[in-house]
Write a protein that holds these residues in place. Structure first.
Motif, PDB file in Angstrom:
ATOM      1  N   UNK A 118     148.856  91.419 132.723  1.00  0.00           N
ATOM      2  CA  UNK A 118     149.437  91.973 131.493  1.00  0.00           C
ATOM      3  C   UNK A 118     150.506  91.012 131.015  1.00  0.00           C
ATOM      4  N   UNK A 119     150.326  90.501 129.831  1.00  0.00           N
ATOM      5  CA  UNK A 119     151.315  89.575 129.266  1.00  0.00           C
ATOM      6  C   UNK A 119     152.533  90.358 128.799  1.00  0.00           C
ATOM      7  N   UNK A 120     153.729  89.861 129.048  1.00  0.00           N
ATOM      8  CA  UNK A 120     154.932  90.572 128.600  1.00  0.00           C
ATOM      9  C   UNK A 120     155.093  90.516 127.089  1.00  0.00           C
ATOM     10  N   UNK A 121     155.723  91.526 126.548  1.00  0.00           N
ATOM     11  CA  UNK A 121     156.025  91.559 125.117  1.00  0.00           C
ATOM     12  C   UNK A 121     157.242  90.669 124.865  1.00  0.00           C
ATOM     13  N   UNK A 122     157.113  89.761 123.906  1.00  0.00           N
ATOM     14  CA  UNK A 122     158.217  88.846 123.617  1.00  0.00           C
ATOM     15  C   UNK A 122     159.304  89.629 122.881  1.00  0.00           C
TER      16      UNK A 122
END
Length: 255
Positions: free
Chosen positions: A176-180
């Motif tokens: 899961x890519x982190x939210x910038x």
């Protein structure tokens, strides 16, 4: 309240990083109210993105014995998704923590010193009729025998224990890519966060915490929320490990 003002409040709370606090004026509660009026895909996506933040904060509240806050956050999580996989575990942790707190409070009350009632003083007439007591003989103090001389003993041999071999890391099944964070994006700041976490036997991730962050105060919450969504392959035992998440702006936004 109508849908447009609710949407504006939800987006304003999101920009201000009021994700789930304070109670009554946060992005989660505004989006939940908006979902009741306009259950569109955008609202559902916003709540799905906010759910890991609520999960992480619930675990932190339980770890810090902030049971009222943990109870509020569990209620929020249940409203966001009544079938959330973490709900049974969080509710059980809250129940155990509450029972422990009740026991500690009961023990503290039981161990508190109780006041001793004062004895009534003898009346003057009774005091005059009581003859003075005869002096007690001096106590006889027995002389203690000298302690026996210590016996020479052979010191125990040191015990050498081999350290257990480190467990192999299970394979990552769902990343899961982190939210910038918007504040970092607007200021064009990049960074990285190292998180520590525990992989449960079913492959889920718990006990997520920050080890280090550069810079501090910008990317930690996004990294924790992303880590909570990771899924590893099942493992016969718990595995504790760390991972570093790097936040990099796309090349076209650095100009």
């Amino acid at each position: 309240m109508d849908a447009p003002p609710l949407r504006e409040r939800a987006e304003a709370a999101l920009r201000a990083q009021r994700l789930h606090t304070p109670a009554g004026d946060n992005a989660v509660e505004h989006y939940l109210a908006l979902r009741e009026r306009e259950p569109d895909a955008g609202v559902a996506a916003a709540l799905a993105e906010l759910q890991p933040y609520v999960l992480i904060s619930t675990e932190q509240a339980l770890a810090q014995q902030q049971l009222d806050e943990a109870r509020r956050l569990i209620g929020l999580l249940a409203r966001m998704d009544a079938q959330a996989p973490a709900l049974p575990r969080l509710r059980e942790s809250l129940r155990v923590a509450q029972e422990r707190a009740d026991r500690d409070e009961g023990a503290r009350i039981a161990e508190a010193p109780k006041p001793v009632p004062a004895k009534p003083a003898p009346s003057s007439a009774l005091a005059r009729t009581v003859p003075p007591s005869a002096p007690l003989p001096a106590p006889v103090v027995a002389k203690a025998a000298p302690p026996p001389a210590p016996k020479e003993t052979t010191p125990p041999a040191p015990v050498v224990r081999s350290a257990p071999e480190p467990a192999s890391l299970p394979r990552l099944l769902r990343d899961a890519a982190p939210r910038y964070p918007l504040a970092a994006r607007n200021r064009r700041i990049e960074g990285r966060v190292q998180v520590a976490f525990t992989i449960q036997p079913d492959g889920s991730v718990t006990d997520v915490r920050t080890v280090s962050a550069q810079p501090e105060g910008l990317f930690e919450q996004a990294a924790l929320a992303a880590a909570a969504r990771w899924q590893f392959e099942p493992t016969p035992h718990r595995v504790s490990t760390t991972r570093t998440l790097t936040f990099r702006l796309p090349p076209d936004s650095k100009g």
